[in-house]
Design a protein around this motif. Structure first.
Motif, PDB file in Angstrom:
ATOM      1  N   VAL A 101       0.811  -1.217   0.000  1.00 45.94           N
ATOM      2  CA  VAL A 101       0.000   0.000   0.000  1.00 45.94           C
ATOM      3  C   VAL A 101       0.851   1.276   0.000  1.00 45.94           C
ATOM      4  CG1 VAL A 101      -2.028  -1.107   0.996  1.00 45.94           C
ATOM      5  CG2 VAL A 101      -0.335  -0.073   2.516  1.00 45.94           C
ATOM      6  N   LYS A 102       2.120   1.162   0.371  1.00 48.70           N
ATOM      7  CA  LYS A 102       2.998   2.327   0.344  1.00 48.70           C
ATOM      8  C   LYS A 102       4.446   1.863   0.447  1.00 48.70           C
ATOM      9  CE  LYS A 102       1.883   6.863   1.536  1.00 48.70           C
ATOM     10  NZ  LYS A 102       1.245   7.844   2.355  1.00 48.70           N
ATOM     11  N   GLN A 103       5.333   2.606  -0.231  1.00 46.46           N
ATOM     12  CA  GLN A 103       6.767   2.354  -0.174  1.00 46.46           C
ATOM     13  C   GLN A 103       7.437   3.587   0.413  1.00 46.46           C
ATOM     14  OE1 GLN A 103       7.502  -0.483  -3.949  1.00 46.46           O
ATOM     15  NE2 GLN A 103       6.956   1.598  -4.507  1.00 46.46           N
ATOM     16  N   LEU A 104       8.226   3.374   1.466  1.00 45.74           N
ATOM     17  CA  LEU A 104       8.824   4.468   2.217  1.00 45.74           C
ATOM     18  C   LEU A 104      10.332   4.302   2.343  1.00 45.74           C
ATOM     19  CD1 LEU A 104       6.385   4.225   5.243  1.00 45.74           C
ATOM     20  CD2 LEU A 104       6.270   5.959   3.469  1.00 45.74           C
ATOM     21  N   ALA A 105      11.026   5.422   2.401  1.00 48.28           N
ATOM     22  CA  ALA A 105      12.465   5.400   2.661  1.00 48.28           C
ATOM     23  C   ALA A 105      12.845   6.690   3.382  1.00 48.28           C
ATOM     24  CB  ALA A 105      13.244   5.291   1.357  1.00 48.28           C
ATOM     25  N   ILE A 106      13.966   6.637   4.038  1.00 48.29           N
ATOM     26  CA  ILE A 106      14.487   7.870   4.633  1.00 48.29           C
ATOM     27  C   ILE A 106      14.985   8.768   3.509  1.00 48.29           C
ATOM     28  CG2 ILE A 106      16.231   8.877   6.145  1.00 48.29           C
ATOM     29  CD1 ILE A 106      16.176   6.249   7.757  1.00 48.29           C
ATOM     30  N   LEU A 107      15.761   8.166   2.588  1.00 53.26           N
ATOM     31  CA  LEU A 107      16.377   8.951   1.520  1.00 53.26           C
ATOM     32  C   LEU A 107      16.114   8.341   0.150  1.00 53.26           C
ATOM     33  CD1 LEU A 107      19.841   9.470   3.248  1.00 53.26           C
ATOM     34  CD2 LEU A 107      17.983  11.142   3.077  1.00 53.26           C
ATOM     35  N   ALA A 108      15.970   9.212  -0.840  1.00 55.98           N
ATOM     36  CA  ALA A 108      15.921   8.814  -2.247  1.00 55.98           C
ATOM     37  C   ALA A 108      17.207   9.322  -2.871  1.00 55.98           C
ATOM     38  CB  ALA A 108      14.711   9.409  -2.938  1.00 55.98           C
ATOM     39  N   GLU A 109      17.953   8.406  -3.473  1.00 53.42           N
ATOM     40  CA  GLU A 109      19.264   8.744  -4.014  1.00 53.42           C
ATOM     41  C   GLU A 109      19.203   8.858  -5.532  1.00 53.42           C
ATOM     42  OE1 GLU A 109      23.543   7.195  -2.716  1.00 53.42           O
ATOM     43  OE2 GLU A 109      22.345   5.613  -3.662  1.00 53.42           O
ATOM     44  N   GLY A 110      19.834   9.900  -6.051  1.00 55.88           N
ATOM     45  CA  GLY A 110      19.897  10.077  -7.499  1.00 55.88           C
ATOM     46  C   GLY A 110      18.512  10.224  -8.114  1.00 55.88           C
ATOM     47  N   ASP A 111      18.265   9.490  -9.208  1.00 60.05           N
ATOM     48  CA  ASP A 111      16.998   9.577  -9.940  1.00 60.05           C
ATOM     49  C   ASP A 111      15.796   9.094  -9.132  1.00 60.05           C
ATOM     50  OD1 ASP A 111      18.343  10.613 -12.106  1.00 60.05           O
ATOM     51  OD2 ASP A 111      18.430   8.707 -13.202  1.00 60.05           O
ATOM     52  N   ALA A 112      16.029   8.327  -8.080  1.00 60.98           N
ATOM     53  CA  ALA A 112      14.913   7.844  -7.257  1.00 60.98           C
ATOM     54  C   ALA A 112      14.117   9.013  -6.668  1.00 60.98           C
ATOM     55  CB  ALA A 112      15.411   6.935  -6.145  1.00 60.98           C
ATOM     56  N   ALA A 113      14.757  10.163  -6.518  1.00 60.86           N
ATOM     57  CA  ALA A 113      14.073  11.340  -5.973  1.00 60.86           C
ATOM     58  C   ALA A 113      12.966  11.835  -6.892  1.00 60.86           C
ATOM     59  CB  ALA A 113      15.079  12.454  -5.708  1.00 60.86           C
ATOM     60  N   ASP A 114      12.988  11.407  -8.164  1.00 62.91           N
ATOM     61  CA  ASP A 114      11.951  11.809  -9.120  1.00 62.91           C
ATOM     62  C   ASP A 114      10.784  10.826  -9.183  1.00 62.91           C
ATOM     63  OD1 ASP A 114      13.514  14.018  -9.830  1.00 62.91           O
ATOM     64  OD2 ASP A 114      14.593  12.848 -11.352  1.00 62.91           O
ATOM     65  N   ARG A 115      10.896   9.717  -8.471  1.00 66.32           N
ATOM     66  CA  ARG A 115       9.835   8.707  -8.509  1.00 66.32           C
ATOM     67  C   ARG A 115       8.628   9.183  -7.701  1.00 66.32           C
ATOM     68  NH1 ARG A 115      12.310   2.756  -7.774  1.00 66.32           N
ATOM     69  NH2 ARG A 115      10.078   2.412  -7.516  1.00 66.32           N
ATOM     70  N   GLU A 116       7.457   8.843  -8.194  1.00 62.60           N
ATOM     71  CA  GLU A 116       6.226   9.212  -7.488  1.00 62.60           C
ATOM     72  C   GLU A 116       5.647   8.057  -6.687  1.00 62.60           C
ATOM     73  OE1 GLU A 116       3.471  11.189 -10.068  1.00 62.60           O
ATOM     74  OE2 GLU A 116       5.010  12.552 -10.816  1.00 62.60           O
ATOM     75  N   ASP A 117       6.228   6.857  -6.818  1.00 64.32           N
ATOM     76  CA  ASP A 117       5.686   5.690  -6.124  1.00 64.32           C
ATOM     77  C   ASP A 117       6.365   5.423  -4.780  1.00 64.32           C
ATOM     78  OD1 ASP A 117       8.075   4.970  -7.466  1.00 64.32           O
ATOM     79  OD2 ASP A 117       7.497   2.855  -7.451  1.00 64.32           O
ATOM     80  N   ILE A 118       7.329   6.267  -4.408  1.00 62.42           N
ATOM     81  CA  ILE A 118       7.949   6.136  -3.097  1.00 62.42           C
ATOM     82  C   ILE A 118       7.792   7.444  -2.332  1.00 62.42           C
ATOM     83  CG2 ILE A 118       9.622   4.352  -3.743  1.00 62.42           C
ATOM     84  CD1 ILE A 118      11.733   6.605  -3.926  1.00 62.42           C
ATOM     85  N   HIS A 119       7.757   7.327  -1.025  1.00 56.10           N
ATOM     86  CA  HIS A 119       7.654   8.487  -0.146  1.00 56.10           C
ATOM     87  C   HIS A 119       8.925   8.501   0.697  1.00 56.10           C
ATOM     88  CE1 HIS A 119       3.428   8.914  -1.273  1.00 56.10           C
ATOM     89  NE2 HIS A 119       3.468   7.597  -1.330  1.00 56.10           N
ATOM     90  N   PHE A 120       9.591   9.648   0.730  1.00 52.74           N
ATOM     91  CA  PHE A 120      10.878   9.738   1.402  1.00 52.74           C
ATOM     92  C   PHE A 120      11.013  11.080   2.101  1.00 52.74           C
ATOM     93  CE2 PHE A 120      11.216  10.928  -3.022  1.00 52.74           C
ATOM     94  CZ  PHE A 120      11.889  12.136  -2.989  1.00 52.74           C
ATOM     95  N   LEU A 121      11.991  11.142   2.997  1.00 54.20           N
ATOM     96  CA  LEU A 121      12.185  12.344   3.805  1.00 54.20           C
ATOM     97  C   LEU A 121      13.216  13.305   3.223  1.00 54.20           C
ATOM     98  CD1 LEU A 121      12.224  10.712   7.355  1.00 54.20           C
ATOM     99  CD2 LEU A 121      10.278  11.698   6.109  1.00 54.20           C
ATOM    100  N   GLY A 122      14.159  12.793   2.467  1.00 56.75           N
ATOM    101  CA  GLY A 122      15.210  13.652   1.926  1.00 56.75           C
ATOM    102  C   GLY A 122      15.837  13.079   0.684  1.00 56.75           C
ATOM    103  N   LYS A 123      16.561  13.937  -0.025  1.00 54.87           N
ATOM    104  CA  LYS A 123      17.251  13.539  -1.251  1.00 54.87           C
ATOM    105  C   LYS A 123      18.738  13.386  -0.976  1.00 54.87           C
ATOM    106  CE  LYS A 123      13.979  16.038  -4.165  1.00 54.87           C
ATOM    107  NZ  LYS A 123      13.800  17.081  -5.172  1.00 54.87           N
ATOM    108  N   LEU A 124      19.329  12.407  -1.658  1.00 53.23           N
ATOM    109  CA  LEU A 124      20.749  12.168  -1.556  1.00 53.23           C
ATOM    110  C   LEU A 124      21.318  12.152  -2.969  1.00 53.23           C
ATOM    111  CD1 LEU A 124      22.882  11.555   0.625  1.00 53.23           C
ATOM    112  CD2 LEU A 124      22.407   9.125   0.275  1.00 53.23           C
ATOM    113  N   PRO A 125      22.193  13.095  -3.281  1.00 51.77           N
ATOM    114  CA  PRO A 125      22.710  13.126  -4.659  1.00 51.77           C
ATOM    115  C   PRO A 125      23.721  12.007  -4.911  1.00 51.77           C
ATOM    116  CG  PRO A 125      23.776  14.815  -3.329  1.00 51.77           C
ATOM    117  CD  PRO A 125      22.724  14.174  -2.462  1.00 51.77           C
ATOM    118  N   LEU A 126      23.864  11.673  -6.196  1.00 53.64           N
ATOM    119  CA  LEU A 126      24.972  10.825  -6.643  1.00 53.64           C
ATOM    120  C   LEU A 126      26.036  11.774  -7.167  1.00 53.64           C
ATOM    121  CD1 LEU A 126      23.033   8.026  -8.539  1.00 53.64           C
ATOM    122  CD2 LEU A 126      24.288   7.788  -6.397  1.00 53.64           C
ATOM    123  N   PHE A 127      27.281  11.379  -7.051  1.00 54.40           N
ATOM    124  CA  PHE A 127      28.383  12.254  -7.449  1.00 54.40           C
ATOM    125  C   PHE A 127      29.185  11.610  -8.573  1.00 54.40           C
ATOM    126  CE2 PHE A 127      27.311  12.902  -3.060  1.00 54.40           C
ATOM    127  CZ  PHE A 127      27.233  14.268  -2.935  1.00 54.40           C
TER     128      PHE A 127
END
Length: 180
Positions: free
Chosen positions: A154-180
């Motif tokens: 019913v829901k997918q959660l994470a603390i952080l979305a890294e890289g392109d995952a931050a653009d996904r609409e099917d996960i809910h997260f608290l912060g973004k983590l860049p890739l370098f």
């Protein structure tokens, strides 16, 4: 001296070491294990995001998601959570496994669900919770494994979305983590 990235999550700041994964990608290494303060804070914030969600179980992926699932289960008054393991254990009854690829693990990997837990999850509404979602390989495999046993995510959660995952609409997260 290792270069670091300052991760800011609400009132908390963590210095994450920058670790090259291959010739093209460097990650800011986020390790939740042992960080009780950040685990508790993240679980409190995620609990607010699922306050109106009807679910039976929290499912996480071994190993860094375990403390988050533990704390989130406690805060949401769920007595049990399920861990998808990365290897089969002798104590498992009729385990079900599925191969997975992850950005942070170069070796072949799989997710394993104990058959006893599979029976618990059949027909149940579940949350998938993890520390970081990056390529989405682990969470997608978890979703497929849960579908296979008849659980409804019913829901997918994470603390952080890294890289392109931050653009996904099917996960809910608290912060973004860049890739370098």
């Amino acid at each position: 001296m290792t270069e670091t990235y300052d991760l800011k999550l609400g009132p908390l700041t963590r210095k994450l070491p920058l670790i090259p994964i291959n010739d093209q990608v460097t990650i800011a290494s986020f390790v939740l294990l042992g960080d009780a303060e950040l685990t508790h804070y993240a679980a409190e914030q995620l609990a607010k995001r699922v306050a109106d969600v009807d679910f039976d179980y929290i499912v996480t992926i071994e190993s860094k998601g375990i403390p988050l699932a533990q704390e989130l289960s406690w805060l949401t008054h769920h007595d049990r959570y399920i861990v998808l393991r990365k290897s089969e254990k002798d104590y498992m009854v009729d385990p079900i496994d599925m191969p997975v690829s992850s950005i942070t693990t170069s070796a072949d990997q799989k997710l394993v669900l104990d058959g006893t837990d599979a029976k618990l999850l059949a027909g149940k509404r579940v949350l998938i919770v993890d520390d970081v979602i990056s390529s989405g390989g682990s969470i997608e495999t978890a979703h497929q494994l849960l579908d296979q046993v008849g659980a409804k995510v019913v829901k997918q959660l994470a603390i952080l979305a890294e890289g392109d995952a931050a653009d996904r609409e099917d996960i809910h997260f608290l912060g973004k983590l860049p890739l370098f």
